[in-house]
Structures are given as structure tokens and as C-alpha cells.
Design a protein around this motif. Structure first.
Motif, PDB file in Angstrom:
ATOM      1  N   VAL A 183       0.840  -1.199   0.000  1.00 22.92           N
ATOM      2  CA  VAL A 183       0.000   0.000   0.000  1.00 22.92           C
ATOM      3  C   VAL A 183       0.877   1.251   0.000  1.00 22.92           C
ATOM      4  O   VAL A 183       0.627   2.201  -0.748  1.00 22.92           O
ATOM      5  CB  VAL A 183      -0.959   0.004   1.203  1.00 22.92           C
ATOM      6  CG1 VAL A 183      -1.696   1.344   1.293  1.00 22.92           C
ATOM      7  CG2 VAL A 183      -1.968  -1.132   1.089  1.00 22.92           C
TER       8      VAL A 183
ATOM      9  N   PHE B 207      -0.097   3.276  -3.344  1.00 22.50           N
ATOM     10  CA  PHE B 207      -1.411   3.865  -3.078  1.00 22.50           C
ATOM     11  C   PHE B 207      -1.771   4.995  -4.035  1.00 22.50           C
ATOM     12  O   PHE B 207      -2.946   5.326  -4.188  1.00 22.50           O
ATOM     13  CB  PHE B 207      -1.516   4.350  -1.628  1.00 22.50           C
ATOM     14  CG  PHE B 207      -0.665   5.553  -1.289  1.00 22.50           C
ATOM     15  CD1 PHE B 207      -1.150   6.841  -1.482  1.00 22.50           C
ATOM     16  CD2 PHE B 207       0.616   5.392  -0.787  1.00 22.50           C
ATOM     17  CE1 PHE B 207      -0.370   7.948  -1.173  1.00 22.50           C
ATOM     18  CE2 PHE B 207       1.397   6.493  -0.472  1.00 22.50           C
ATOM     19  CZ  PHE B 207       0.906   7.777  -0.667  1.00 22.50           C
TER      20      PHE B 207
ATOM     21  N   ARG C 167      -5.991   1.705  -5.740  1.00 25.30           N
ATOM     22  CA  ARG C 167      -6.858   2.031  -4.604  1.00 25.30           C
ATOM     23  C   ARG C 167      -7.835   0.922  -4.253  1.00 25.30           C
ATOM     24  O   ARG C 167      -8.580   1.054  -3.272  1.00 25.30           O
ATOM     25  CB  ARG C 167      -7.647   3.316  -4.904  1.00 25.30           C
ATOM     26  CG  ARG C 167      -6.772   4.502  -5.238  1.00 25.30           C
ATOM     27  CD  ARG C 167      -7.579   5.799  -5.265  1.00 25.30           C
ATOM     28  NE  ARG C 167      -6.781   6.859  -5.880  1.00 25.30           N
ATOM     29  CZ  ARG C 167      -6.948   7.288  -7.115  1.00 25.30           C
ATOM     30  NH1 ARG C 167      -7.896   6.769  -7.867  1.00 25.30           N
ATOM     31  NH2 ARG C 167      -6.176   8.244  -7.613  1.00 25.30           N
TER      32      ARG C 167
ATOM     33  N   ALA D 143      -8.813  -2.951  -3.082  1.00 20.90           N
ATOM     34  CA  ALA D 143      -8.268  -4.070  -2.318  1.00 20.90           C
ATOM     35  C   ALA D 143      -8.063  -5.307  -3.194  1.00 20.90           C
ATOM     36  O   ALA D 143      -7.111  -6.073  -2.994  1.00 20.90           O
ATOM     37  CB  ALA D 143      -9.194  -4.399  -1.147  1.00 20.90           C
TER      38      ALA D 143
ATOM     39  N   TYR E 149      -4.659  -5.364  -4.756  1.00 19.50           N
ATOM     40  CA  TYR E 149      -3.599  -5.753  -3.818  1.00 19.50           C
ATOM     41  C   TYR E 149      -3.639  -7.255  -3.558  1.00 19.50           C
ATOM     42  O   TYR E 149      -2.593  -7.890  -3.387  1.00 19.50           O
ATOM     43  CB  TYR E 149      -3.737  -4.976  -2.513  1.00 19.50           C
ATOM     44  CG  TYR E 149      -3.307  -3.541  -2.641  1.00 19.50           C
ATOM     45  CD1 TYR E 149      -1.960  -3.189  -2.620  1.00 19.50           C
ATOM     46  CD2 TYR E 149      -4.243  -2.525  -2.802  1.00 19.50           C
ATOM     47  CE1 TYR E 149      -1.558  -1.872  -2.767  1.00 19.50           C
ATOM     48  CE2 TYR E 149      -3.856  -1.199  -2.948  1.00 19.50           C
ATOM     49  CZ  TYR E 149      -2.514  -0.875  -2.928  1.00 19.50           C
ATOM     50  OH  TYR E 149      -2.106   0.420  -3.077  1.00 19.50           O
TER      51      TYR E 149
ATOM     52  N   LYS F  47      -9.826  -2.282   2.395  1.00 22.13           N
ATOM     53  CA  LYS F  47     -10.173  -1.011   1.753  1.00 22.13           C
ATOM     54  C   LYS F  47     -10.110   0.146   2.739  1.00 22.13           C
ATOM     55  O   LYS F  47      -9.670   1.253   2.389  1.00 22.13           O
ATOM     56  CB  LYS F  47     -11.589  -1.099   1.166  1.00 22.13           C
ATOM     57  CG  LYS F  47     -11.978   0.131   0.320  1.00 22.13           C
ATOM     58  CD  LYS F  47     -11.089   0.248  -0.917  1.00 22.13           C
ATOM     59  CE  LYS F  47     -11.602   1.270  -1.916  1.00 22.13           C
ATOM     60  NZ  LYS F  47     -11.474   2.651  -1.465  1.00 22.13           N
TER      61      LYS F  47
ATOM     62  N   ILE G 227      -6.477   1.096   3.033  1.00 21.01           N
ATOM     63  CA  ILE G 227      -6.021   1.796   1.828  1.00 21.01           C
ATOM     64  C   ILE G 227      -6.510   3.243   1.853  1.00 21.01           C
ATOM     65  O   ILE G 227      -5.740   4.182   1.611  1.00 21.01           O
ATOM     66  CB  ILE G 227      -6.531   1.076   0.560  1.00 21.01           C
ATOM     67  CG1 ILE G 227      -5.933  -0.329   0.461  1.00 21.01           C
ATOM     68  CG2 ILE G 227      -6.186   1.891  -0.690  1.00 21.01           C
ATOM     69  CD1 ILE G 227      -6.641  -1.228  -0.541  1.00 21.01           C
TER      70      ILE G 227
END
Length: 293
Positions: free
Chosen positions: A198, A202, A206, A208, A211, A235, A238
Motif C-alpha cells: 500500500v 497507493f 486504490r 483491495a 492488492y 479497503k 487503503i
């Protein structure tokens, strides 16, 4: 409050820090020196090194990344590199300030499995102020005394200082990580991997689910892991990181709303404003005016 655009860039420095990458300073003298140089450490400013603030006398509120944290005697305030903070101007603090460059900290913590300086995301579940037991407080004081003695003995004592610091961080880590005691080492490592990703991405990622793909995991598994580790969804973590950086850009860096949006990867200024308001209840411009007023 003073205008955040005019906050000076305060450099925490000393001959010893430049020479060895680490120094232990008297906090009251350090703050006076900063003021004598024409800067104001009681205004918010960005930290350029890892810092440990050992509070021996004084009780008040320390400002870190747009939140105030209560401190009192026999506690430690932890500051990560690049965080913003400000000392309490109403309640003067006495104690010790430990400064470390990134290189010195990396060398000292090479043999510590879990870094004491947790990412800012984990401040949701681990406050940056740690209250010490009497035994821990005395132990830290003794190790700080030995570190100062070794620093004064010359550069050949650098390894001794690193080992003393590592020992102190390891002892403190056991207390600070009590909120993660229910986690396995694998869970801690995976959670740390997510937080590092993140921090790295980031501005362009953005969601999840993206990721989860980077971690070769499913969205469901990533989300469950985050909830287990800190009680928040992936989320939410983030968004927490993005909102924190927006606040930093608007205040500490003095950027306009449009420039902050551009630097953080938002192509649509309207979407940027709605995103910020959804998470803070204020528009970016209103937030900026509030801190400047």
C-alpha cells in the motif's frame, strides 16, 4: 493556528548524528536550540529521521498526523520518518530525544524480526505513545546511558551502540506488539507485506482486489486477514493511507486542491473532492482553510 503554508522545514541535526547516524540529546536543550535558530518546534513539521521521545517530566498532548496523543512521565513517543508532528506549546516536556537516520536504524534492526516502528496504518490499533512499567523505564534509562557513553568514546563504538539500541527496541517491541499477540508469525508477515505494498502503490492502486492479486491471494482472504490483524477491512486501510497523504499534501506541502489531486493520481478533481469529503465530512478546501484559520 498559524498558517500551515508558512511552517518552516525544521531539520533535526547534530554533529554526532551526521558522523554516526544516531544521537541521544537532552530534549529541553534540543527544543531551545531549535527555537534559538528561529524555528518553531511547536508548529507541525515533518520528521526527517526516526525519533524516540523519552518523556521524563511533563504531561500534555503531542500532535502526530492530525491526531493528538496524551503523554505523561515515563512514556515514549514514537515518530516514523516522514510523519508530521508538533510539540505541545502549553505543556513543556523534559526528557531525552533519540535520533536515527534510516541507514542506522536499518543496520540496528537487521536482526529484529519485527520493526518497532510500525507503519502509520497500524496506528489504528497501536498508539504511538507507549507507557512504560517501572522496570522497563529503568532498563531503558540504563541502556540510553550506555549508548551516550559509547557515542562519546568514538566511531569504533558504533557496533556497541547498534547492539544496545537493538536490545532496547526488542524489549519495547514485546510490549508494543501486545495487540498482535493473537497472531501467528505468518499472519504478521503477510499483514506487513500488504502494508508495504500500500505504501508503495497507493497513488495508482486504490482497490483491495488489486492488492490481493499482487499478493497472490483472494479478496476475501486479504480482507479477513486485515480484520483479524487490526479490526479494519483492507479497503479501509487503503483509504486511511490515501486520506492521510492528502492531508499532508494540503497542509505540510502547501499544495492547492488541484495539485494535490494530480500528485496523488486523481484525474478527476470532482471525484477527488467527493472522495475526501466522503471519508472526512469536509471538502479538501474546507479542511485546508480550517487548519489555516
Amino acid at each position: 493556528m498559524d498558517r500551515t503554508d508558512d511552517i518552516p522545514q525544521i531539520t533535526y541535526d547534530s554533529p554526532q548524528l551526521r558522523k554516526t547516524g544516531m544521537d541521544v540529546l537532552d530534549l529541553e536543550e534540543f527544543l531551545q536550540d531549535i527555537c534559538d535558530q528561529g524555528a518553531n518546534p511547536y508548529q507541525t513539521h515533518r520528521v526527517s529521521h526516526f525519533c524516540l521521545i523519552f518523556v521524563e517530566q511533563g504531561e500534555g498532548e503531542h500532535f502526530i498526523d492530525f491526531h493528538s496523543y496524551h503523554y505523561e512521565p515515563d512514556c515514549i513517543i514514537f515518530l516514523n520518518k516522514e510523519q508530521i508532528h508538533g510539540f505541545d506549546r502549553e505543556n513543556r516536556i523534559k526528557g531525552k530525544l533519540v535520533l536515527m537516520t534510516r541507514e542506522f536504524f536499518s543496520a540496528s534492526s537487521a536482526n529484529i524480526r519485527t520493526s518497532y516502528f510500525v507503519p502509520v496504518h497500524q496506528s489504528l490499533s497501536a498508539f504511538p505513545v507507549l507507557h512504560l512499567s517501572t522496570e522497563m523505564n529503568e532498563s531503558c534509562k540504563a541502556m540510553l546511558t550506555e549508548m551516550m557513553r559509547a557515542l562519546n568514546e568514538g566511531p569504533d563504538s558504533g557496533v556497541i551502540v547498534q547492539l544496545l539500541l537493538s536490545a532496547m527496541l526488542l524489549k519495547l517491541a514485546k510490549q508494543r506488539e501486545s495487540h498482535l499477540i493473537h497472531l501467528s508469525e505468518q499472519q504478521k508477515e503477510r499483514f506487513g507485506e500488504f502494508l508495504r505494498l500500500v505504501d508503495e502503490h497507493f497513488t495508482e492502486i486504490r482497490e483491495a482486489s488489486q492488492y490481493a492479486q499482487l499478493m497472490h491471494s483472494s479478496y476475501k482472504c486479504l480482507n479477513q486477514m486485515c480484520k483479524t490483524c487490526c479490526g479494519h477491512t483492507a479497503k479501509q486501510l487503503i483509504d486511511f493511507r490515501i486520506i492521510l497523504e492528502i492531508k499532508r499534501k494540503l497542509t505540510m506541502d502547501g499544495l492547492s486542491v488541484q495539485d494535490a489531486a494530480f500528485e496523488l493520481g486523481f484525474d478527476d478533481i470532482t471525484h477527488f473532492i467527493k472522495y475526501f469529503k466522503r471519508h472526512t465530512g469536509k471538502t479538501p478546501a474546507a479542511f485546508k482553510r480550517e487548519l489555516e484559520g
